[in-house]
Design an enzyme around this catalytic site. Structure first.
Site, PDB file in Angstrom:
ATOM      1  N   PHE A 147       1.968   6.660  -3.468  1.00  0.00           N
ATOM      2  CA  PHE A 147       1.879   6.800  -4.927  1.00  0.00           C
ATOM      3  C   PHE A 147       2.212   8.220  -5.378  1.00  0.00           C
ATOM      4  O   PHE A 147       2.939   8.418  -6.345  1.00  0.00           O
ATOM      5  CB  PHE A 147       0.479   6.419  -5.399  1.00  0.00           C
ATOM      6  CG  PHE A 147       0.251   4.937  -5.386  1.00  0.00           C
ATOM      7  CD1 PHE A 147       0.789   4.136  -6.379  1.00  0.00           C
ATOM      8  CD2 PHE A 147      -0.475   4.346  -4.376  1.00  0.00           C
ATOM      9  CE1 PHE A 147       0.595   2.756  -6.365  1.00  0.00           C
ATOM     10  CE2 PHE A 147      -0.675   2.972  -4.349  1.00  0.00           C
ATOM     11  CZ  PHE A 147      -0.143   2.172  -5.350  1.00  0.00           C
TER      12      PHE A 147
ATOM     13  N   GLU B  78     -13.490  -7.225  -2.649  1.00  0.00           N
ATOM     14  CA  GLU B  78     -12.317  -8.054  -2.936  1.00  0.00           C
ATOM     15  C   GLU B  78     -11.979  -8.957  -1.754  1.00  0.00           C
ATOM     16  O   GLU B  78     -11.651 -10.134  -1.924  1.00  0.00           O
ATOM     17  CB  GLU B  78     -11.131  -7.150  -3.317  1.00  0.00           C
ATOM     18  CG  GLU B  78     -11.390  -6.459  -4.648  1.00  0.00           C
ATOM     19  CD  GLU B  78     -10.259  -5.568  -5.152  1.00  0.00           C
ATOM     20  OE1 GLU B  78     -10.168  -5.372  -6.367  1.00  0.00           O
ATOM     21  OE2 GLU B  78      -9.482  -5.052  -4.342  1.00  0.00           O
TER      22      GLU B  78
END
Ligand SMILES: Cc1cc2nc3c(=O)[nH]c(=O)nc-3n(C[C@H](O)[C@H](O)[C@H](O)COP(=O)(O)OP(=O)(O)OC[C@H]3O[C@@H](n4cnc5c(N)ncnc54)[C@H](O)[C@@H]3O)c2cc1C
Length: 444
Positions: A15, A176
């Site tokens: 990123f 998650e």
């Protein structure tokens, strides 16, 4: 002869590094972007590859494809092993050469993190972490293989170990993953097996912290916990794993038998601090100045998960937004310096908020004073994640896959792929392999 155009070497196409490269698109520089993989990875969706919702191609994009049209940028597939600050070189090992020197005028290190087992490296063999596409595919294999082995297993007492899944670490990744395994079991696999009931699988989420999603507000933590429990996940808080071995996990003196343990807890930064021989924080992240440079080296920037910078008295979190904003900042600062403009104001992180998804149609969202849980938060989560995928083609394919999975429960890839050869798994113990086979009895 050395070129006159300044060279910016960026290590890491994640990123931070990618944002820096893009910010230098129109700058009068030559950019060399080095990564040890050929792809940019959208790590926030790695758990969806590990639980079969998406395929590796949905969340990884070739770096060359992303910056291929950027004429001033060259992409090198290689691993950086060190930096010589005095000679302004990085050492790169590529497919056929060791420690090739690559010169820089400006250096941006954005090499991310790796797993940390908090001093218990012996856990790594039995509890893989989730950081790369290879990790995600290995975990997917392990989860799917557990159901296959249980279906074929003659001894029903072994089903318990095979169908117990333990996630160590109840941060966003653990939460998650636990909820995604629950959906896999209850929605996708439930009617496909004949000798086992996939819905009898135990999914256990462990953390030594007193609540799940510790970086969220207490209200959102308890909403997430309640949701996990509704999905059938056993949430065990207040005790970490004392031991992880081939038989499972020991927590607070209790043995939990399991063949699938996944490490979703700590991370440690890349060795950039050692390469630079620079001051680091306790976690090993390089202490950078407010303009993201290393003290006494205005030409060296460290970004994202590898960097440590405090804002308003608190360290910035290791999240994608911090890395991207820092990448854009470093690119802008270098461009301004080169064209002789005044530098921008010190870096300041703009926090757009945090989100975590907990199963189908449910997420928690915290942004400033806003705290939402439920379907609306999930829609926001889906929109933001689609928006930040690296290429527009991925936005379309991921969206289509999500709609398909939402409506049908079917997943993108449930292939067990052994990248290391085609040998069938070896029997795990003599007794099991010698036992009369129920499978052959059934087929008579
Ligand atoms: C499973 C998981 C889930 C996450 N979920 C979220 C989320 O929901 N939201 C969020 O904001 N953040 C999330 N994060 C954190 C987020 O992904 C990171 O904060 C972000 O990726 C940091 O960006 P970076 O550029 O510092 O490092 P990275 O994106 O990790 O990029 C580092 C790059 O450097 C390369 N590299 C490393 N060492 C070398 C070397 N020696 N030589 C050459 N190349 C090298 C790597 O191959 C990689 O491409 C998650 C992370 C993980 C692992």
């Amino acid at each position: 002869m050395r070129e006159t155009i300044p060279r910016v070497v960026i290590v890491g196409g994640g990123f931070g590094g990618l944002a820096a490269a893009k910010a230098l698109k129109n700058a009068p520089v030559k950019v060399i972007l080095i990564d040890r993989t050929n792809h940019h990875l959208f790590q926030p969706l790695l758990y969806q590859v590990a639980t079969s919702v998406l395929t590796p191609g949905h969340i990884g994009s070739p770096i060359r494809g992303i910056v291929g049209k950027q004429q001033n940028t060259t992409v090198i597939l290689g691993e950086v092993n060190g930096v010589d600050k005095d000679k302004k070189l990085v050492w790169v090992t590529d497919a056929d050469r060791n420690c090739v020197p690559v010169a820089y005028d400006f250096l941006i290190l954005a090499t991310g993190v790796t797993h940390s087992y908090f001093g218990h490296n012996e856990f790594a063999e039995f509890a893989p972490g989730l950081k790369s596409l290879a990790d995600a595919v290995a975990i997917r294999n392990k989860i799917l293989q557990a159901f296959e082995q249980a279906e074929a297993e003659e001894d029903p007492t072994r089903h318990r170990d095979l169908l117990t899944f333990v996630l160590v670490g109840a941060g966003p990744t653990g939460v998650e993953m636990a909820s995604a395994i629950a959906l896999l079991v209850h929605n996708t696999l439930k009617s496909e097996f004949r000798r086992i009931n996939p819905e009898s699988a135990r999914i256990i989420l462990l953390d030594m912290a007193p609540r799940v999603l510790g970086s969220f507000s207490e209200g959102l933590s308890s909403a997430a916990k309640e949701r996990l429990e509704k999905l059938g996940v056993e949430v065990r808080l207040g005790h970490g794993a004392d031991r992880i071995d081939a038989d499972g996990v020991v927590v607070a003196g209790e043995r939990i038998f399991s063949k699938t343990v996944v490490w979703t807890a700590g991370v440690a930064p890349s060795p950039a601090g050692k390469w630079l021989n620079a001051a680091t924080d306790r976690a090993g992240r390089v202490r950078v100045q407010p303009d993201l440079t290393v003290p006494d080296h205005p030409e060296i920037f460290v970004l994202g998960d590898t960097a440590s910078l405090d804002q308003d008295g608190k360290p910035l979190p290791g999240v994608a937004q911090v890395a991207m904003q820092q990448g854009r900042y470093a690119g802008k600062l270098i461009r301004r310096r080169i064209v002789g403009q005044s530098p921008p104001a010190p870096f300041r992180y703009f926090d757009k908020g945090n989100m975590a998804v907990v199963g189908k149609g449910f997420a928690v969202l915290q942004s400033g004073k806003v705290r939402i849980s439920g379907f609306l938060a999930w829609l926001a989560w889906a929109a933001v994640h689609l928006q930040f995928l690296a290429q527009s083609s991925l936005r379309v394919t991921v969206f289509v896959q999500w709609v398909w999975t939402y409506l049908t429960g079917q997943r993108g890839s449930r292939l067990i792929v052994n990248h290391h050869g085609t040998e069938p798994p070896k029997p795990t113990n003599e007794k099991a392999s010698a036992a009369p086979s129920v499978l052959t009895t059934v087929s008579k």
